[in-house]
Motif scaffolding. Structure first.
Motif, PDB file in Angstrom:
ATOM      1  N   ALA A 129       0.863  -1.317  -0.076  1.00 25.22           N
ATOM      2  CA  ALA A 129      -0.161  -0.254   0.067  1.00 25.22           C
ATOM      3  C   ALA A 129       0.540   1.435  -0.177  1.00 25.22           C
ATOM      4  O   ALA A 129       1.861   1.740   1.083  1.00 25.22           O
ATOM      5  N   ARG A 130       0.508   2.095  -1.240  1.00 24.11           N
ATOM      6  CA  ARG A 130       0.823   3.435  -1.180  1.00 24.11           C
ATOM      7  C   ARG A 130       0.960   4.462   0.251  1.00 24.11           C
ATOM      8  O   ARG A 130       1.261   5.431   0.433  1.00 24.11           O
ATOM      9  N   LYS A 131      -0.361   4.681   0.404  1.00 17.47           N
ATOM     10  CA  LYS A 131      -0.635   6.113   0.943  1.00 17.47           C
ATOM     11  C   LYS A 131      -1.289   5.412   2.943  1.00 17.47           C
ATOM     12  O   LYS A 131      -1.463   6.402   2.862  1.00 17.47           O
ATOM     13  N   GLY A 132      -1.735   4.385   2.909  1.00 15.19           N
ATOM     14  CA  GLY A 132      -2.760   4.603   4.045  1.00 15.19           C
ATOM     15  C   GLY A 132      -3.225   3.295   4.085  1.00 15.19           C
ATOM     16  O   GLY A 132      -3.058   2.939   3.809  1.00 15.19           O
ATOM     17  N   LEU A 133      -3.137   2.876   5.297  1.00 19.82           N
ATOM     18  CA  LEU A 133      -4.040   0.934   6.058  1.00 19.82           C
ATOM     19  C   LEU A 133      -5.429   1.586   7.149  1.00 19.82           C
ATOM     20  O   LEU A 133      -5.198   1.965   8.047  1.00 19.82           O
ATOM     21  N   LEU A 134      -5.460   0.607   6.818  1.00 17.77           N
ATOM     22  CA  LEU A 134      -6.825   0.750   8.112  1.00 17.77           C
ATOM     23  C   LEU A 134      -7.177  -1.044   8.417  1.00 17.77           C
ATOM     24  O   LEU A 134      -7.341  -1.426   8.187  1.00 17.77           O
ATOM     25  N   ILE A 135      -6.830  -0.585  10.405  1.00 21.52           N
ATOM     26  CA  ILE A 135      -6.993  -1.832  10.790  1.00 21.52           C
ATOM     27  C   ILE A 135      -7.896  -1.990  11.659  1.00 21.52           C
ATOM     28  O   ILE A 135      -8.217  -0.686  12.961  1.00 21.52           O
ATOM     29  N   CYS A 136      -8.314  -3.182  11.662  1.00 16.26           N
ATOM     30  CA  CYS A 136      -9.820  -3.234  12.471  1.00 16.26           C
ATOM     31  C   CYS A 136      -9.641  -4.182  13.485  1.00 16.26           C
ATOM     32  O   CYS A 136      -9.257  -5.420  12.506  1.00 16.26           O
ATOM     33  N   PHE A 137     -10.048  -4.530  14.564  1.00 16.13           N
ATOM     34  CA  PHE A 137      -9.289  -5.539  15.187  1.00 16.13           C
ATOM     35  C   PHE A 137     -10.384  -5.107  16.657  1.00 16.13           C
ATOM     36  O   PHE A 137     -11.439  -4.129  16.688  1.00 16.13           O
ATOM     37  N   LEU A 138     -10.112  -6.625  17.134  1.00 11.38           N
ATOM     38  CA  LEU A 138     -11.231  -6.770  18.923  1.00 11.38           C
ATOM     39  C   LEU A 138     -11.041  -6.433  20.097  1.00 11.38           C
ATOM     40  O   LEU A 138      -9.490  -6.766  20.250  1.00 11.38           O
ATOM     41  N   ASN A 139     -11.242  -5.206  20.274  1.00 13.90           N
ATOM     42  CA  ASN A 139     -10.458  -4.977  21.472  1.00 13.90           C
ATOM     43  C   ASN A 139     -10.486  -5.750  23.017  1.00 13.90           C
ATOM     44  O   ASN A 139     -11.249  -6.029  23.238  1.00 13.90           O
ATOM     45  N   HIS A 166      -6.687  -8.217  20.867  1.00 11.63           N
ATOM     46  CA  HIS A 166      -5.367  -7.246  20.915  1.00 11.63           C
ATOM     47  C   HIS A 166      -5.792  -5.592  21.330  1.00 11.63           C
ATOM     48  O   HIS A 166      -7.220  -5.815  21.439  1.00 11.63           O
ATOM     49  N   SER A 167      -5.514  -5.303  22.795  1.00 11.11           N
ATOM     50  CA  SER A 167      -5.560  -4.347  23.229  1.00 11.11           C
ATOM     51  C   SER A 167      -5.144  -2.472  22.044  1.00 11.11           C
ATOM     52  O   SER A 167      -4.105  -3.424  20.974  1.00 11.11           O
ATOM     53  N   TYR A 168      -5.569  -1.455  21.811  1.00  8.59           N
ATOM     54  CA  TYR A 168      -5.137  -0.719  20.869  1.00  8.59           C
ATOM     55  C   TYR A 168      -3.733  -0.871  21.679  1.00  8.59           C
ATOM     56  O   TYR A 168      -2.836   0.173  20.216  1.00  8.59           O
ATOM     57  N   ARG A 169      -3.420  -0.571  22.343  1.00  7.36           N
ATOM     58  CA  ARG A 169      -1.592  -0.377  22.757  1.00  7.36           C
ATOM     59  C   ARG A 169      -0.859  -1.447  22.449  1.00  7.36           C
ATOM     60  O   ARG A 169       0.168  -0.982  21.961  1.00  7.36           O
ATOM     61  N   GLU A 170      -1.378  -2.849  21.965  1.00  7.18           N
ATOM     62  CA  GLU A 170      -0.733  -3.678  21.456  1.00  7.18           C
ATOM     63  C   GLU A 170       0.014  -3.461  19.937  1.00  7.18           C
ATOM     64  O   GLU A 170       0.122  -3.255  19.329  1.00  7.18           O
ATOM     65  N   VAL A 171      -1.636  -2.794  19.379  1.00  4.76           N
ATOM     66  CA  VAL A 171      -1.612  -2.631  18.105  1.00  4.76           C
ATOM     67  C   VAL A 171      -1.215  -1.473  17.803  1.00  4.76           C
ATOM     68  O   VAL A 171      -0.518  -1.380  16.142  1.00  4.76           O
ATOM     69  N   ARG A 172      -1.290  -0.063  18.183  1.00  2.53           N
ATOM     70  CA  ARG A 172      -0.489   0.731  18.079  1.00  2.53           C
ATOM     71  C   ARG A 172       0.771   0.267  18.311  1.00  2.53           C
ATOM     72  O   ARG A 172       2.365   0.846  17.170  1.00  2.53           O
ATOM     73  N   SER A 173       1.637   0.283  19.098  1.00  3.38           N
ATOM     74  CA  SER A 173       3.030  -0.824  18.986  1.00  3.38           C
ATOM     75  C   SER A 173       3.693  -1.789  17.689  1.00  3.38           C
ATOM     76  O   SER A 173       4.622  -1.277  17.382  1.00  3.38           O
ATOM     77  N   LEU A 174       2.607  -2.789  17.382  1.00  2.09           N
ATOM     78  CA  LEU A 174       3.028  -3.297  16.553  1.00  2.09           C
ATOM     79  C   LEU A 174       2.800  -2.883  15.365  1.00  2.09           C
ATOM     80  O   LEU A 174       3.824  -2.653  14.467  1.00  2.09           O
ATOM     81  N   VAL A 175       2.430  -0.872  15.114  1.00  2.00           N
ATOM     82  CA  VAL A 175       2.300  -1.034  14.189  1.00  2.00           C
ATOM     83  C   VAL A 175       4.281  -0.066  14.251  1.00  2.00           C
ATOM     84  O   VAL A 175       4.751   0.557  12.940  1.00  2.00           O
ATOM     85  N   GLN A 176       4.256   1.008  14.845  1.00  2.00           N
ATOM     86  CA  GLN A 176       5.714   0.845  15.540  1.00  2.00           C
ATOM     87  C   GLN A 176       6.657   0.513  14.858  1.00  2.00           C
ATOM     88  O   GLN A 176       7.732   0.669  13.751  1.00  2.00           O
ATOM     89  N   GLU A 177       6.544  -1.016  15.946  1.00  2.00           N
ATOM     90  CA  GLU A 177       7.736  -1.912  15.396  1.00  2.00           C
ATOM     91  C   GLU A 177       7.979  -2.257  13.712  1.00  2.00           C
ATOM     92  O   GLU A 177       8.362  -3.184  13.606  1.00  2.00           O
ATOM     93  N   ASN A 178       6.927  -1.886  12.807  1.00  2.00           N
ATOM     94  CA  ASN A 178       6.631  -2.890  11.979  1.00  2.00           C
ATOM     95  C   ASN A 178       6.669  -1.858  10.031  1.00  2.00           C
ATOM     96  O   ASN A 178       6.925  -1.938   9.406  1.00  2.00           O
ATOM     97  N   LEU A 179       6.042  -0.515  10.719  1.00  2.00           N
ATOM     98  CA  LEU A 179       5.437  -0.131   9.707  1.00  2.00           C
ATOM     99  C   LEU A 179       6.444   1.991   9.874  1.00  2.00           C
ATOM    100  O   LEU A 179       6.943   2.482   9.423  1.00  2.00           O
TER     101      LEU A 179
END
Length: 246
Positions: A129-139, A166-179
């Motif tokens: 993806a070039r511009k953006g991602l949408l990530i939806c998950f069960l909290n 996942h928690s919001y904090r976990e997904v936010r950390s995954l985004v930072q670590e991999n993106l």
């Protein structure tokens, strides 16, 4: 994981009173999150597209839609539902068969819960993806998850029991670590437990509201991969809706 029976059950859930109500709120949240994205002539890949319920929604919003899923049975239902409107592929989220920056946007809706390597899935999504991602998950910190844990021994469908919430904090950390340190924006819906997900329930207003990402059962996060201001007045591409209605 998804045989023909489970694919049918997945679609059937959204015809129940709770399922219809939940889908309505999830759609509202997703539309809110992508409202700043351009639509016309913009390609969107849904990774783990399932039976095409959300791909159909993205098409109505004006995107050129593509989907990939690892289940032939889910894809078969998606093809029946979408026809020639979507370009669908069989494949793994951990190793997407697409070129770098092949799509403008990518979406993952309750996909991370069923992936062994969530970091690799996010990295692959960011690659194509070039511009953006949408990530939806069960909290996992929501009232819904707490009630689900208490009642899961009596549920026939064990799919969500096997899911990795996942928690919001976990997904936010995954985004930072991999993106990397990308700009994100997140909200959630469905504050209460499943028994409250009904149009006629006294608490329906609370479940319809957009909440901070840590509260609702269904959390959505927009990740901006490039530094740009969202458009001020997003267009919902009424031409496609008219074509579908005709």
């Amino acid at each position: 994981m998804f045989n023909p029976e489970k694919a049918d059950n997945y679609d059937r859930w959204f015809t129940t009173p709770e399922g219809r109500f939940a889908l309505e709120q999830e759609r509202r949240l997703i539309q809110h999150l992508v409202s700043g994205w351009p639509r016309r002539r913009q390609s969107l890949l849904e990774i783990g597209c399932g039976t095409g319920i959300f791909l159909d929604m993205f098409w109505e919003y004006g995107f050129d839609i593509y989907g990939i899923d690892s289940s032939p049975d889910m894809l078969r239902k998606a093809r029946d539902k979408l026809g020639c409107r979507a370009d669908l592929h069989l494949g793994s989220a951990e190793s997407l068969p697409f070129d770098d920056n092949e799509f403008d946007f990518a979406a993952m809706i309750t996909l991370l819960e069923f992936c062994r390597d969530q970091g690799q899935v996010l990295a692959e999504a960011g690659r194509v993806a070039r511009k953006g991602l949408l990530i939806c998950f069960l909290n996992k910190n929501s009232l819904y998850h707490i009630s689900h844990k208490l009642l899961r021994l009596w549920r026939r469908d064990k799919l969500l029991v096997r899911a990795r919430w996942h928690s919001y904090r976990e997904v936010r950390s995954l985004v930072q670590e991999n993106l990397g340190n990308k700009k994100t924006y997140a909200r959630s819906v469905l504050l209460g437990t499943r028994i409250l997900w009904r149009d006629r329930h006294v608490f329906k207003t609370l479940n319809r509201m957009l909440w901070p990402p840590v509260f609702g059962a269904f959390t959505g996060m927009r990740v901006d991969l490039i530094d740009r201001e969202p458009i001020k007045t997003p267009l919902l591409a009424p031409v496609k809706s008219e074509i579908k209605a005709g």
